[in-house]
Scaffold this motif. Sequence first.
Motif, short mmCIF file in Angstrom:
data_model
loop_
_atom_site.label_atom_id
_atom_site.label_comp_id
_atom_site.label_asym_id
_atom_site.label_seq_id
_atom_site.Cartn_x
_atom_site.Cartn_y
_atom_site.Cartn_z
N LEU A 206 -13.28 -9.72 2.15
CA LEU A 206 -12.53 -8.49 1.95
C LEU A 206 -12.25 -8.29 0.46
CD1 LEU A 206 -9.91 -8.50 4.85
CD2 LEU A 206 -11.96 -7.11 4.65
N PRO A 207 -12.44 -7.08 -0.05
CA PRO A 207 -12.16 -6.81 -1.47
C PRO A 207 -10.68 -6.98 -1.77
CG PRO A 207 -13.51 -5.07 -0.49
CD PRO A 207 -13.04 -5.92 0.63
N ARG A 208 -10.38 -7.38 -3.02
CA ARG A 208 -9.00 -7.61 -3.43
C ARG A 208 -8.15 -6.35 -3.30
NH1 ARG A 208 -7.41 -12.95 -3.91
NH2 ARG A 208 -9.16 -14.18 -4.69
N ALA A 209 -8.72 -5.22 -3.69
CA ALA A 209 -7.96 -3.97 -3.62
C ALA A 209 -7.59 -3.64 -2.18
CB ALA A 209 -8.77 -2.84 -4.25
N MET A 210 -8.51 -3.89 -1.25
CA MET A 210 -8.23 -3.63 0.16
C MET A 210 -7.17 -4.58 0.69
SD MET A 210 -10.89 -3.57 3.38
CE MET A 210 -11.91 -2.31 2.58
N LEU A 211 -7.26 -5.85 0.30
CA LEU A 211 -6.27 -6.84 0.73
C LEU A 211 -4.87 -6.48 0.26
CD1 LEU A 211 -8.07 -10.29 0.28
CD2 LEU A 211 -7.16 -9.34 2.40
N ALA A 212 -4.78 -5.93 -0.96
CA ALA A 212 -3.48 -5.56 -1.50
C ALA A 212 -2.89 -4.34 -0.80
CB ALA A 212 -3.61 -5.30 -3.00
N ASN A 213 -3.74 -3.46 -0.29
CA ASN A 213 -3.26 -2.22 0.32
C ASN A 213 -3.00 -2.35 1.82
OD1 ASN A 213 -2.78 0.73 0.27
ND2 ASN A 213 -4.63 0.80 1.52
N LEU A 214 -3.75 -3.21 2.51
CA LEU A 214 -3.64 -3.31 3.96
C LEU A 214 -2.24 -3.69 4.45
CD1 LEU A 214 -7.03 -4.88 5.13
CD2 LEU A 214 -6.13 -2.61 5.65
N PRO A 215 -1.55 -4.67 3.84
CA PRO A 215 -0.22 -5.01 4.35
C PRO A 215 0.74 -3.83 4.37
CG PRO A 215 -0.99 -6.71 2.85
CD PRO A 215 -1.97 -5.58 2.76
N LEU A 216 0.60 -2.91 3.45
CA LEU A 216 1.49 -1.75 3.40
C LEU A 216 1.18 -0.74 4.51
CD1 LEU A 216 1.45 -1.17 -0.47
CD2 LEU A 216 3.11 -2.47 0.89
N GLN A 217 0.01 -0.88 5.17
CA GLN A 217 -0.38 0.04 6.22
C GLN A 217 -0.16 -0.51 7.63
OE1 GLN A 217 -1.25 2.96 5.04
NE2 GLN A 217 -1.22 2.16 2.94
N LEU A 218 0.24 -1.78 7.73
CA LEU A 218 0.39 -2.40 9.05
C LEU A 218 1.47 -1.72 9.87
CD1 LEU A 218 0.16 -6.14 7.94
CD2 LEU A 218 -1.63 -4.79 9.08
N PHE A 219 1.12 -1.29 11.07
CA PHE A 219 2.05 -0.60 11.96
C PHE A 219 2.76 0.53 11.22
CE2 PHE A 219 1.63 -4.86 13.80
CZ PHE A 219 1.24 -4.54 15.08
N GLN A 220 1.94 1.32 10.51
CA GLN A 220 2.43 2.48 9.74
C GLN A 220 3.44 2.07 8.66
OE1 GLN A 220 3.87 5.29 12.63
NE2 GLN A 220 1.82 5.70 13.45
N GLY A 221 3.25 0.87 8.11
CA GLY A 221 4.10 0.40 7.03
C GLY A 221 5.41 -0.22 7.47
N LYS A 222 5.67 -0.28 8.77
CA LYS A 222 6.96 -0.76 9.25
C LYS A 222 7.07 -2.29 9.23
CE LYS A 222 7.64 3.26 12.24
NZ LYS A 222 7.81 3.75 13.64
N LEU A 223 5.92 -2.98 9.33
CA LEU A 223 5.98 -4.43 9.39
C LEU A 223 6.51 -5.03 8.09
CD1 LEU A 223 5.41 -6.97 11.02
CD2 LEU A 223 3.10 -7.00 10.06
N ARG B 36 11.01 -11.49 -0.83
CA ARG B 36 10.65 -10.93 -2.12
C ARG B 36 11.58 -11.39 -3.23
NH1 ARG B 36 9.62 -4.85 0.32
NH2 ARG B 36 7.71 -5.38 1.49
N GLY B 37 12.84 -11.65 -2.88
CA GLY B 37 13.77 -12.11 -3.91
C GLY B 37 13.62 -13.58 -4.22
N ILE B 38 12.91 -14.32 -3.37
CA ILE B 38 12.75 -15.76 -3.57
C ILE B 38 11.42 -16.09 -4.22
CG2 ILE B 38 12.72 -17.99 -2.40
CD1 ILE B 38 14.36 -16.73 -0.16
N CYS B 39 10.36 -15.53 -3.69
CA CYS B 39 9.02 -15.80 -4.22
C CYS B 39 8.12 -14.62 -3.89
CB CYS B 39 8.44 -17.09 -3.64
SG CYS B 39 8.28 -17.06 -1.84
N SER B 40 6.98 -14.58 -4.52
CA SER B 40 6.02 -13.51 -4.24
C SER B 40 5.40 -13.71 -2.87
CB SER B 40 4.93 -13.47 -5.32
OG SER B 40 4.24 -14.71 -5.35
N LEU B 41 5.23 -12.64 -2.15
CA LEU B 41 4.70 -12.71 -0.78
C LEU B 41 3.19 -12.82 -0.81
CD1 LEU B 41 5.66 -12.45 2.22
CD2 LEU B 41 5.05 -10.03 2.04
N PRO B 42 2.62 -13.85 -0.18
CA PRO B 42 1.16 -13.95 -0.13
C PRO B 42 0.55 -12.71 0.54
CG PRO B 42 2.17 -16.01 0.59
CD PRO B 42 3.27 -14.99 0.47
N VAL B 43 -0.53 -12.21 -0.03
CA VAL B 43 -1.11 -10.96 0.45
C VAL B 43 -1.58 -11.09 1.89
CG1 VAL B 43 -2.94 -9.28 0.08
CG2 VAL B 43 -1.76 -10.29 -1.88
N ARG B 44 -2.16 -12.22 2.23
CA ARG B 44 -2.75 -12.39 3.56
C ARG B 44 -1.71 -12.71 4.64
NH1 ARG B 44 -6.79 -14.34 0.09
NH2 ARG B 44 -8.89 -13.55 0.55
#
Length: 236
Positions: free
Chosen positions: A174-191, A201-209
Motif C-alpha cells: 500500500l502506498p504511504r499516502a494511502m496508508l496515511a489517509n485510510l485511518p481517517l476514513q474508517l467508518f466515516q471517520g468515527k473510529l 495522541r497526547g502520549i505518543c504518535s499513533l501507528p498508521v496501521r
Amino acid sequence: SRIINLSGTLAWVIHILACGWYVCAALHDNQGDTWVARRTVDGAGEISLLERSPFDQWIQSVYFIMTVFTTVGFGDMSAMTNGEIVYVCFTMLVGAVVHSLIVGEVICTLTSNDEKRLFVQDKKELVEAFAQHMELSDGAAAEMSSWVSMNARLWMSKKYNRDEMKELIVGRYLPRAMLANLPLQLFQGKLCQNRLFTCCRGICSLPVRLPLVFALSCEKAFFVAGEIVYNAYEYV
C-alpha cells in the motif's frame, strides 16, 4: 438489478446493430439489391419492405439481429451483397461475445443467489436446532428465525477474508499516502475519533496501521438510547 442492467445493455446493443443493418442497406447505390428490397411482408410475397414505414423496417432489422445473436438462423432473411456479408460477419463476432457475456453473467447471478439461499437456510437450521435444544417457546423461536432470515443475507454480503486483508495492510504494497489517509476514513471517520485512539495522541504518535488492523475486528451495530451495550464479564 444486475439482470436488469444486462437486459438494458443487450437491448441497446441490438438496437445499435439493427440500425447499422438498416444503414448498410441505405448505403448501397442500388436499393433493389439490398435485404430491404428482397424482404416481403405479405403472404403472397408481393409487397416489399421498401414500401413500408421506417418503423416496420427497424422491426425487421431487430428481428434479423436477434436471429443472428441467438444463432437461430431461420433463413428468411440473409446477406447477399459484399457489404451485407461483411456487416453480418461483424455482427456474428459481436453476437458471440455478447452471448458468452450474457450466459456467464446469468450463471454468476444464479450461483450467487443459490449461495445466499443456502447460507440463509444454514443459519435458520442452526437457530432452529438451538431453539429445540434450549426448549424455547414457539414465539421466541419464530422471532429468532425471522431475525436470521432478514439479516443473514446482509452478513454474507459483508463477508471477506480478514486474514488476507491484514496481510495487505501490514505488507509493503500500500502506498504511504494511502496508508496515511485510510485511518481517517474508517467508518466515516468515527473510529479515529473514539477515545481509544484520541487518548494515545497526547502520549505518543499513533501507528498508521493500528487503526486499520483494529478496524478488521470491528462490526457496525445500532443501539437504542439507554441500551446497555456491555456488562462486566459478559463475554468471559
